[in-house]
Write a protein that holds these residues in place. Structure first.
Motif, PDB file in Angstrom:
ATOM      1  N   HIS A 218       3.246   3.854   4.603  1.00  0.00           N
ATOM      2  CA  HIS A 218       4.223   4.924   4.380  1.00  0.00           C
ATOM      3  C   HIS A 218       4.322   5.819   5.614  1.00  0.00           C
TER       4      HIS A 218
ATOM      5  N   ASP B  92      -5.485  -0.255  -0.326  1.00  0.00           N
ATOM      6  CA  ASP B  92      -4.264  -1.070  -0.306  1.00  0.00           C
ATOM      7  C   ASP B  92      -3.360  -0.775   0.891  1.00  0.00           C
ATOM      8  N   ASN B  93      -3.761   0.201   1.731  1.00  0.00           N
ATOM      9  CA  ASN B  93      -3.022   0.540   2.953  1.00  0.00           C
ATOM     10  C   ASN B  93      -1.629   1.115   2.700  1.00  0.00           C
ATOM     11  N   SER B  94      -1.319   1.476   1.464  1.00  0.00           N
ATOM     12  CA  SER B  94       0.009   2.014   1.163  1.00  0.00           C
ATOM     13  C   SER B  94       0.259   3.323   1.906  1.00  0.00           C
TER      14      SER B  94
END
Length: 222
Positions: A188, A182-184
């Motif tokens: 971040h 999800d590339n979170s």
């Protein structure tokens, strides 16, 4: 008769060769210095800190590939009990023995940190990648006869490089990263790094915290 035009290609090649020799000599000299100045108690302390930052169990640090990851972090980023880094100590002790070119390289190595990248292209002796902060492509190359492996298949990786002559030379292992889909994590870190960049604190932040990205190290193939 018209004057001969300078051979810029040959000049560039010669200058790069000199810069590479200086970097090799500097790394070799530092390795020799470390052999006589590595405190075992300091290393034990460092292993506990490394384990805490990366999630790597203490008993696994001496196994492949974690041993080389730890050693690299220890000699470049670890802050000793007296509040300094080993490479800082080496430079202070040897500064009067170094050429001006090596002093400049030393300055770059003092601030060089582990940085995360997105792999764009892999070749035999170089990687083309994008940093998580900017979308600009950057070529990362290795010194001739370097032991650093570029054989990675992961889309993301962590490494350290410095500008040596006309090249961005790798001086640390290339660490594959397995990042959530999800590339979170990327977003971040990108936001955090950008904020630190605006505060003119990015280099210091990455020197102290870049190692934490090893919690995503992809070591299953080992």
């Amino acid at each position: 008769m018209a004057p001969e035009l300078p051979d810029f290609k040959e000049y560039r090649k010669s200058k790069q060769q000199r810069a590479d020799r200086d970097l090799k000599d500097l790394l070799h000299s530092y390795d020799e210095w470390l052999a006589y100045h590595t405190n075992l108690r300091e290393k034990v302390r460092a292993k506990h800190l490394f384990s805490k930052k990366t999630g790597c169990p203490l008993e696994q640090i001496e196994s492949r590939p974690w041993k080389k990851y730890f050693e690299d972090w220890f000699v470049f980023d670890y802050i000793t009990v007296i509040g300094t880094r080993l490479f800082d100590m080496y430079i202070k002790e040897r500064a009067d023995q170094l050429s001006s070119a090596k002093v400049q390289l030393s300055g770059l190595m003092l601030t060089a940190s582990l940085e995360p990248y997105h792999l764009v292209k892999k070749e035999q002796s170089e990687l083309t990648a994008k940093s998580w902060l900017k979308d600009e492509k950057k070529k990362l190359t290795i010194l001739q006869d370097s032991s650093i492996s570029l054989d990675i298949s992961a889309p993301y990786f962590l490494t350290r490089s410095i500008r040596c002559g006309f090249e961005n030379r790798l001086i640390s292992p290339v660490i594959p990263l397995r990042v959530p889909r999800d590339n979170s994590v990327i977003m971040h870190w990108r936001d955090t790094i950008q904020a630190k960049e605006e505060e003119h604190q990015r280099l210091r932040f990455m020197k102290e915290n870049g190692v934490s990205l090893m919690t995503y190290a992809d070591y299953e193939k080992y």
